[in-house]
Design a protein around this motif. Structure first.
Motif, PDB file in Angstrom:
ATOM      1  N   LYS A 176      -4.203 -20.126  32.951  1.00  0.00           N
ATOM      2  CA  LYS A 176      -2.888 -20.490  34.069  1.00  0.00           C
ATOM      3  C   LYS A 176      -2.825 -19.208  34.995  1.00  0.00           C
ATOM      4  N   ALA A 177      -3.763 -18.609  35.030  1.00  0.00           N
ATOM      5  CA  ALA A 177      -3.358 -17.326  36.045  1.00  0.00           C
ATOM      6  C   ALA A 177      -4.667 -17.191  37.084  1.00  0.00           C
ATOM      7  N   PRO A 178      -4.550 -16.914  38.130  1.00  0.00           N
ATOM      8  CA  PRO A 178      -5.702 -16.901  39.063  1.00  0.00           C
ATOM      9  C   PRO A 178      -6.633 -15.869  38.623  1.00  0.00           C
ATOM     10  N   VAL A 179      -7.786 -16.251  39.009  1.00  0.00           N
ATOM     11  CA  VAL A 179      -9.232 -15.320  38.887  1.00  0.00           C
ATOM     12  C   VAL A 179      -9.746 -14.928  40.290  1.00  0.00           C
ATOM     13  N   ALA A 180     -10.248 -13.957  40.162  1.00  0.00           N
ATOM     14  CA  ALA A 180     -11.255 -13.769  41.146  1.00  0.00           C
ATOM     15  C   ALA A 180     -12.738 -13.400  40.849  1.00  0.00           C
ATOM     16  N   ALA A 181     -13.558 -14.307  41.566  1.00  0.00           N
ATOM     17  CA  ALA A 181     -14.830 -14.558  41.057  1.00  0.00           C
ATOM     18  C   ALA A 181     -15.709 -13.560  42.159  1.00  0.00           C
ATOM     19  N   LEU A 182     -16.320 -12.630  41.715  1.00  0.00           N
ATOM     20  CA  LEU A 182     -17.006 -11.684  42.666  1.00  0.00           C
ATOM     21  C   LEU A 182     -18.631 -11.843  42.549  1.00  0.00           C
ATOM     22  N   PHE A 183     -18.845 -11.964  43.706  1.00  0.00           N
ATOM     23  CA  PHE A 183     -20.552 -12.174  43.974  1.00  0.00           C
ATOM     24  C   PHE A 183     -20.922 -11.335  44.948  1.00  0.00           C
ATOM     25  N   ALA A 184     -21.180  -9.896  44.801  1.00  0.00           N
ATOM     26  CA  ALA A 184     -21.316  -8.952  45.753  1.00  0.00           C
ATOM     27  C   ALA A 184     -22.699  -8.449  45.935  1.00  0.00           C
ATOM     28  N   SER A 185     -23.320  -9.062  46.866  1.00  0.00           N
ATOM     29  CA  SER A 185     -24.705  -9.001  47.383  1.00  0.00           C
ATOM     30  C   SER A 185     -25.546  -9.305  46.128  1.00  0.00           C
ATOM     31  N   VAL A 186     -25.551 -10.409  45.547  1.00  0.00           N
ATOM     32  CA  VAL A 186     -26.251 -10.939  44.239  1.00  0.00           C
ATOM     33  C   VAL A 186     -27.077 -12.170  44.485  1.00  0.00           C
ATOM     34  N   LEU A 187     -26.480 -12.976  45.506  1.00  0.00           N
ATOM     35  CA  LEU A 187     -27.041 -14.284  45.489  1.00  0.00           C
ATOM     36  C   LEU A 187     -28.236 -14.225  46.494  1.00  0.00           C
ATOM     37  N   HIS A 188     -28.756 -13.159  46.956  1.00  0.00           N
ATOM     38  CA  HIS A 188     -30.180 -13.205  47.428  1.00  0.00           C
ATOM     39  C   HIS A 188     -31.097 -12.949  46.349  1.00  0.00           C
ATOM     40  N   CYS A 189     -30.908 -13.133  45.163  1.00  0.00           N
ATOM     41  CA  CYS A 189     -31.673 -13.150  44.077  1.00  0.00           C
ATOM     42  C   CYS A 189     -31.735 -14.580  43.493  1.00  0.00           C
ATOM     43  N   VAL A 190     -31.122 -15.490  44.231  1.00  0.00           N
ATOM     44  CA  VAL A 190     -31.153 -17.009  43.692  1.00  0.00           C
ATOM     45  C   VAL A 190     -31.787 -17.896  44.908  1.00  0.00           C
ATOM     46  N   PRO A 191     -32.776 -18.438  44.451  1.00  0.00           N
ATOM     47  CA  PRO A 191     -33.526 -19.196  45.591  1.00  0.00           C
ATOM     48  C   PRO A 191     -32.950 -20.553  45.978  1.00  0.00           C
ATOM     49  N   ASP A 192     -33.279 -21.058  46.991  1.00  0.00           N
ATOM     50  CA  ASP A 192     -32.546 -22.292  47.735  1.00  0.00           C
ATOM     51  C   ASP A 192     -32.779 -23.371  46.504  1.00  0.00           C
ATOM     52  N   ALA A 193     -33.907 -23.554  46.018  1.00  0.00           N
ATOM     53  CA  ALA A 193     -34.420 -24.411  45.159  1.00  0.00           C
ATOM     54  C   ALA A 193     -33.323 -24.767  43.792  1.00  0.00           C
ATOM     55  N   ALA A 194     -32.526 -23.603  43.526  1.00  0.00           N
ATOM     56  CA  ALA A 194     -31.630 -23.528  42.508  1.00  0.00           C
ATOM     57  C   ALA A 194     -30.013 -24.100  43.131  1.00  0.00           C
ATOM     58  N   ASP A 195     -30.087 -24.319  44.352  1.00  0.00           N
ATOM     59  CA  ASP A 195     -28.877 -24.531  44.938  1.00  0.00           C
ATOM     60  C   ASP A 195     -27.754 -23.665  44.361  1.00  0.00           C
ATOM     61  N   PRO A 196     -27.721 -22.305  45.077  1.00  0.00           N
ATOM     62  CA  PRO A 196     -26.637 -21.612  44.765  1.00  0.00           C
ATOM     63  C   PRO A 196     -25.384 -21.894  45.119  1.00  0.00           C
ATOM     64  N   TRP A 197     -25.446 -22.508  46.273  1.00  0.00           N
ATOM     65  CA  TRP A 197     -24.002 -23.119  46.990  1.00  0.00           C
ATOM     66  C   TRP A 197     -23.551 -24.106  45.849  1.00  0.00           C
ATOM     67  N   GLN A 198     -24.147 -25.073  45.404  1.00  0.00           N
ATOM     68  CA  GLN A 198     -23.289 -26.144  44.451  1.00  0.00           C
ATOM     69  C   GLN A 198     -22.981 -25.390  43.255  1.00  0.00           C
ATOM     70  N   SER A 256      -5.950 -22.974  40.084  1.00  0.00           N
ATOM     71  CA  SER A 256      -5.458 -23.160  41.402  1.00  0.00           C
ATOM     72  C   SER A 256      -4.840 -21.726  41.863  1.00  0.00           C
ATOM     73  N   GLY A 257      -5.255 -21.495  43.046  1.00  0.00           N
ATOM     74  CA  GLY A 257      -4.987 -20.334  43.682  1.00  0.00           C
ATOM     75  C   GLY A 257      -5.755 -19.020  43.327  1.00  0.00           C
ATOM     76  N   SER A 258      -7.055 -19.315  42.916  1.00  0.00           N
ATOM     77  CA  SER A 258      -8.037 -18.136  42.443  1.00  0.00           C
ATOM     78  C   SER A 258      -8.578 -17.723  43.718  1.00  0.00           C
ATOM     79  N   TYR A 259      -9.657 -16.668  43.737  1.00  0.00           N
ATOM     80  CA  TYR A 259     -10.165 -16.228  44.766  1.00  0.00           C
ATOM     81  C   TYR A 259     -11.739 -16.044  44.693  1.00  0.00           C
ATOM     82  N   LEU A 260     -12.540 -16.204  45.628  1.00  0.00           N
ATOM     83  CA  LEU A 260     -13.843 -16.004  45.780  1.00  0.00           C
ATOM     84  C   LEU A 260     -14.077 -14.722  46.844  1.00  0.00           C
ATOM     85  N   VAL A 261     -14.830 -13.773  46.192  1.00  0.00           N
ATOM     86  CA  VAL A 261     -15.157 -12.627  46.832  1.00  0.00           C
ATOM     87  C   VAL A 261     -16.508 -12.598  46.963  1.00  0.00           C
ATOM     88  N   LEU A 262     -17.285 -12.742  48.260  1.00  0.00           N
ATOM     89  CA  LEU A 262     -18.574 -12.824  48.268  1.00  0.00           C
ATOM     90  C   LEU A 262     -19.011 -12.215  49.502  1.00  0.00           C
TER      91      LEU A 262
END
Length: 262
Positions: free
Chosen positions: A144-166, A177-183
């Motif tokens: 019931k409370a917002p969460v911040a999901a942090l992806f700090a310079s880590v997704l360069h390890c995930v190939p396009d074929a794994a569809d990191p965007w999805q 609702s009202g959570s945050y993405l830090v990327l």
């Protein structure tokens, strides 16, 4: 737990670039090769870490966030306090979940962290089902409370074929609702340079690295979200402080920002 030191690891290369001691000859050789290609790689490593600290401090103080999921936190170095300390200094009730599969990162985290306010998960950083289920079961993720999901310079390890965007979109969609993405993501507008750096690092890390991406590719992670605290861009400029300044027109940079979910 087996740690293969014959091949470089992304976390240990970052540790080397930040002046840490938890790295081996293969990591140092890979780091020096990276510096040959891009002498500002150390500066980008520092920019990445300082950006995520500023983002956590901003979210904890300005937005009241007290729950953080740090995907791929890396190893401790000499560059400043870890995320759980930053969050707790800003909000004494803050809790942090660290998610990583690097055995050295997991071992360090479990040995050094205060388990009353931190949780360490040995998991694929994009396994949202496992991450959210275990976090909630351990009482670290209030639905019931917002969460911040942090992806700090880590997704360069995930190939396009794994569809990191999805995969990122799926995680964000499951947050309250009202959570945050830090990327932020290693980014270049020069296709030749992107491939040169990516191919060398893939070889050095036995394909643990995937690729440097374009701005447009990184913007896709923020689709449907509202930037807060500043626009998307070179994160050296996001709530920047005097000791971290934009560096002109670099061949590559850390592109990203902070965005709020609907």
């Amino acid at each position: 737990m087996s740690i293969d030191v014959s091949r470089a690891s992304d976390a240990r290369i970052q540790n080397f670039l930040l002046g840490g001691v938890d790295n081996y000859p293969a990591d140092r050789a890979a780091g020096r090769r990276l510096l040959d290609l891009a002498p500002d790689a150390q500066r980008l490593a520092r920019i990445n870490r300082e950006f995520v600290r500023r983002a956590v401090r901003y979210l904890a103080t300005e937005c009241g966030v007290r729950q953080f999921l740090d995907h791929g936190p890396g190893l401790p170095a000499r560059d400043g306090p870890p995320i759980h300390q930053v969050a707790r200094r800003a909000n004494k009730n803050a809790r942090v979940v660290y998610i990583d599969q690097d055995p050295l990162v997991v071992a360090h985290a479990r040995m050094m962290l205060d388990t009353s306010h931190t949780l360490v998960l040995d998991s694929d950083v994009l396994a949202s089902d496992i991450i959210l289920s275990k976090s909630r079961k351990a009482g670290f993720c209030d639905t019931k409370a917002p969460v911040a999901a942090l992806f700090a310079s880590v997704l360069h390890c995930v190939p396009d074929a794994a569809d990191p965007w999805q995969r990122v979109h799926e995680l964000v969609a499951r947050l309250p609702s009202g959570s945050y993405l830090v990327l932020c993501h290693l980014t270049s507008d020069d296709p030749k340079f992107r491939e040169e750096v990516s191919s060398v690092m893939r070889e050095r890390t036995d394909n643990q690295w995937a690729c440097v991406r374009s701005r447009e590719q990184v913007r896709r992670f923020f689709m449907g979200l509202e930037p807060v605290g500043g626009p998307l861009g070179d994160v050296a400029q996001w709530h920047s402080s005097p000791d971290i300044q934009p560096h002109g027109n670099p061949r590559w940079f850390e592109y990203g920002g902070v965005a709020r979910t609907p």
